[in-house]
Every structure is written in C-alpha cells, then in structure tokens.
Design a protein around this motif. Structure first.
Motif, PDB file in Angstrom:
ATOM      1  N   SER A  38       0.235   3.884  -7.112  1.00  0.00           N
ATOM      2  CA  SER A  38       0.201   4.608  -8.394  1.00  0.00           C
ATOM      3  C   SER A  38       0.607   3.693  -9.555  1.00  0.00           C
ATOM      4  N   LYS A  39       1.544   2.776  -9.326  1.00  0.00           N
ATOM      5  CA  LYS A  39       1.945   1.828 -10.359  1.00  0.00           C
ATOM      6  C   LYS A  39       0.765   0.950 -10.779  1.00  0.00           C
ATOM      7  N   TRP A  40       0.023   0.428  -9.799  1.00  0.00           N
ATOM      8  CA  TRP A  40      -1.114  -0.439 -10.122  1.00  0.00           C
ATOM      9  C   TRP A  40      -2.274   0.349 -10.712  1.00  0.00           C
ATOM     10  N   ALA A  41      -2.421   1.611 -10.318  1.00  0.00           N
ATOM     11  CA  ALA A  41      -3.454   2.447 -10.940  1.00  0.00           C
ATOM     12  C   ALA A  41      -3.142   2.651 -12.416  1.00  0.00           C
ATOM     13  N   GLU A  42      -1.869   2.830 -12.740  1.00  0.00           N
ATOM     14  CA  GLU A  42      -1.462   2.982 -14.146  1.00  0.00           C
ATOM     15  C   GLU A  42      -1.706   1.685 -14.928  1.00  0.00           C
ATOM     16  N   ASN A  50       0.801  -1.218   0.000  1.00  0.00           N
ATOM     17  CA  ASN A  50       0.000   0.000   0.000  1.00  0.00           C
ATOM     18  C   ASN A  50       0.839   1.275   0.000  1.00  0.00           C
ATOM     19  N   SER A  51       2.104   1.163  -0.389  1.00  0.00           N
ATOM     20  CA  SER A  51       2.935   2.358  -0.488  1.00  0.00           C
ATOM     21  C   SER A  51       2.428   3.217  -1.643  1.00  0.00           C
ATOM     22  N   PRO A  52       2.620   4.529  -1.580  1.00  0.00           N
ATOM     23  CA  PRO A  52       2.128   5.408  -2.645  1.00  0.00           C
ATOM     24  C   PRO A  52       2.693   5.046  -4.024  1.00  0.00           C
ATOM     25  N   GLU A  53       3.956   4.628  -4.079  1.00  0.00           N
ATOM     26  CA  GLU A  53       4.551   4.252  -5.358  1.00  0.00           C
ATOM     27  C   GLU A  53       3.853   3.022  -5.947  1.00  0.00           C
ATOM     28  N   ASN A  54       3.603   2.024  -5.124  1.00  0.00           N
ATOM     29  CA  ASN A  54       2.960   0.806  -5.601  1.00  0.00           C
ATOM     30  C   ASN A  54       1.510   1.062  -5.992  1.00  0.00           C
TER      31      ASN A  54
END
Length: 76
Positions: A62-66, A56-60
C-alpha cells in the motif's frame, strides 16, 4: 527387451543421452564448487524468503501504491 537397449552409447549423440550419462555423483563428490553451490543455495533461500515476505507485506504494497499514485498525479 534386448541387451543392446541397456548398453550406454559409445558417444551420446542426443542431449538426453548426454544428460543420462553425465557422472553427476562423481562431480558432487570430487569437486568443491558443487558442494558450496548447494550449501549457498540452502543458506540463501531463507534470506530471500524473508526479503520477499517483507517486500510483499500489505503495508509495503500500500505504501508503494501511494508513492506511484503521487508520481502519476505529478505527471498529469
């Protein structure tokens, strides 16, 4: 309060009475599975917490949202 109120039932009919009379201390002290179950929970909680924080890190996120955005664009 009468004395009969403090006596345990001969046979606990209700679920609450069954829980109240369950000898949990006896089982924890005399059966290995209860101790190992508690130890297993204590050992696994930090591992699951770390996995949760990484997933649930912000980077992960945003990656999965992309990735989901790209998949949705392919289907339209």
């Amino acid at each position: 309060m009468s004395e009969s109120a403090s006596r345990p039932m001969k046979f606990p009919y209700t679920f609450t009475a069954k829980i109240a009379q369950f000898p949990l201390k006896y089982y924890v002290e005399n059966q290995w599975i209860w101790r190992y179950w508690m130890i297993g929970i204590a050992v696994s909680l930090p591992v699951f917490y770390k996995i949760h924080k990484l997933a649930n890190s912000p980077e992960n996120v945003s990656k999965w949202a992309e990735i989901r955005r790209k998949e949705a664009a392919e289907h339209h």
